[in-house]
Design a protein around this motif. Structure first.
Motif, short mmCIF file in Angstrom:
data_model
loop_
_atom_site.label_atom_id
_atom_site.label_comp_id
_atom_site.label_asym_id
_atom_site.label_seq_id
_atom_site.Cartn_x
_atom_site.Cartn_y
_atom_site.Cartn_z
N ALA A 37 0.82 -1.22 0.00
CA ALA A 37 0.00 0.00 0.00
C ALA A 37 0.85 1.26 0.00
CB ALA A 37 -0.93 -0.01 1.21
N LYS A 38 2.06 1.19 0.56
CA LYS A 38 2.93 2.37 0.60
C LYS A 38 3.29 2.86 -0.80
CE LYS A 38 3.52 3.10 5.03
NZ LYS A 38 3.08 4.39 5.65
N LEU A 39 3.20 1.98 -1.80
CA LEU A 39 3.45 2.41 -3.18
C LEU A 39 2.46 3.48 -3.62
CD1 LEU A 39 4.16 -1.11 -4.69
CD2 LEU A 39 5.76 0.82 -4.79
N LEU A 40 1.25 3.46 -3.04
CA LEU A 40 0.23 4.43 -3.43
C LEU A 40 0.51 5.82 -2.86
CD1 LEU A 40 -2.99 2.25 -3.05
CD2 LEU A 40 -1.82 2.90 -5.17
N ASP A 41 1.46 5.93 -1.94
CA ASP A 41 1.85 7.26 -1.45
C ASP A 41 2.56 8.06 -2.54
OD1 ASP A 41 0.80 6.67 1.04
OD2 ASP A 41 2.73 6.10 1.92
N ASP A 42 3.10 7.36 -3.53
CA ASP A 42 3.72 8.01 -4.69
C ASP A 42 2.61 8.48 -5.62
OD1 ASP A 42 4.72 8.27 -7.41
OD2 ASP A 42 6.54 7.26 -6.76
N GLY A 43 2.54 9.79 -5.85
CA GLY A 43 1.47 10.34 -6.68
C GLY A 43 1.43 9.77 -8.07
N GLY A 44 2.62 9.48 -8.64
CA GLY A 44 2.65 8.91 -9.98
C GLY A 44 2.06 7.51 -10.01
N VAL A 45 2.41 6.69 -9.00
CA VAL A 45 1.85 5.34 -8.92
C VAL A 45 0.35 5.42 -8.70
CG1 VAL A 45 1.81 3.20 -7.58
CG2 VAL A 45 3.99 4.30 -8.10
N ARG A 46 -0.05 6.27 -7.78
CA ARG A 46 -1.48 6.42 -7.46
C ARG A 46 -2.28 6.80 -8.70
NH1 ARG A 46 -0.54 9.45 -3.44
NH2 ARG A 46 -1.02 11.48 -4.36
N SER A 47 -1.77 7.74 -9.45
CA SER A 47 -2.47 8.18 -10.66
C SER A 47 -2.52 7.10 -11.72
CB SER A 47 -1.80 9.44 -11.24
OG SER A 47 -1.90 10.51 -10.34
N SER A 48 -1.42 6.36 -11.88
CA SER A 48 -1.39 5.32 -12.90
C SER A 48 -2.31 4.16 -12.54
CB SER A 48 0.05 4.82 -13.14
OG SER A 48 0.58 4.21 -11.99
N VAL A 49 -2.37 3.81 -11.26
CA VAL A 49 -3.29 2.75 -10.82
C VAL A 49 -4.73 3.18 -11.04
CG1 VAL A 49 -4.20 1.56 -8.78
CG2 VAL A 49 -1.72 1.67 -9.18
N LEU A 50 -5.06 4.40 -10.65
CA LEU A 50 -6.43 4.89 -10.83
C LEU A 50 -6.80 4.93 -12.31
CD1 LEU A 50 -8.97 6.06 -9.50
CD2 LEU A 50 -7.90 8.33 -9.67
#
Length: 275
Positions: free
Chosen positions: A255-268
């Protein structure tokens, strides 16, 4: 329920397979249900509309981890989120965890008029999610799988945890993978090896019958990207061309990977494209 912040807000007892959580703060509507008879076979639902997104938490297959904040975050961005618990390796060995995931997916699909959900798994939950997306005809049960630091080949974790220099997370992952399998692959026979192979998502890779996969690791993740390379390579050999693997700098895990805005945006973005 495992989510400590929600437990005090439960209104009433578990009746007819469901209970309602009353929120103390603004946010998506949250409700809880049972999809089976075991105490851990529960689903917490965030939101009332949008494409279904099933989340499988991590925790070495041995403990529950809290995904309530991220479940709310995805619900606020248009998904109906099903935060799903499953039997731990202390409750039952493999393949109970896969059976629970498949049962939960059937339950969610039935509640959504037969529409297949999306699936997001983290760490040990990523292993279960990638197997759910590849076991048999995975594409018939899920629209796509996002896996954050998936332990996609538990035997690799078994080997890595015994290496000189293995950190405490890798050593624990080795122990818990052994507990999940219920046997020692170096000392026991063919049936034990078959169980370890069955736990690996790459074993089930069948190309076009499988769900699309988006796999994410950090460069210094204690579950290295080699786990997902194994799976991506197996899918490529089987003819699946839409398995995506992203490796980002740092050592974030799960879940800590989602703290990265780029990862969060790409997952979404990936989830919305596959919804």
């Amino acid at each position: 329920m495992r989510r400590a912040l929600l437990a005090p807000l439960v209104c009433g007892a578990l009746l007819s397979g469901s209970f309602v959580v009353v929120q103390a703060a603004p946010g998506p509507v949250v409700r809880g249900y049972s999809y089976g008879q075991h105490a851990r076979q529960t689903v917490t639902v965030y939101g009332t509309k949008g494409p279904a997104l099933v989340i499988l938490h991590g925790g070495y297959w041995a403990e529950d981890t809290d995904w309530s904040e991220w479940a709310s975050w995805f619900a606020e961005r248009g998904f109906r989120v099903y935060d799903t618990d499953y039997r731990l390796n202390s409750d039952a060995p493999w393949d109970a965890q896969r059976a629970d995931a498949l049962a939960a997916l059937r339950w969610v699909t039935a509640r959504n008029g037969g529409a297949r959900p999306l699936l997001l798994g983290s760490s040990a939950g990523g292993q279960i999610a990638t197997v759910a997306g590849t076991y048999g005809a995975g594409a018939t049960r899920v629209r796509g799988v996002v896996a954050l630091s998936p332990v996609a080949t538990p035997f690799r974790a078994w080997v890595d945890g015994a290496r000189d220099g293995a950190d405490r997370h890798q050593r624990r992952l080795r122990r818990e993978a052994h507990r999940l399998a219920g046997c020692d692959p170096e000392r026991e026979g063919r049936l034990c090896w078959a169980r370890w192979a069955d736990m690996a998502a790459r074993t089930h890779a069948s190309g076009t019958e499988d769900a699309p996969l988006f796999l994410v690791h950090s460069a210094e993740d204690f579950v290295p990207a080699a786990h997902s390379h194994d799976l991506a390579d197996a899918q490529s050999v089987a003819g699946r061309t839409d398995t995506w693997l992203r490796v980002v700098p740092g050592s974030a895990h799960g879940a800590k990977l989602l703290d990265d805005g780029g990862v969060r945006s790409s997952v979404l973005r990936w989830l919305r494209e596959h919804a």
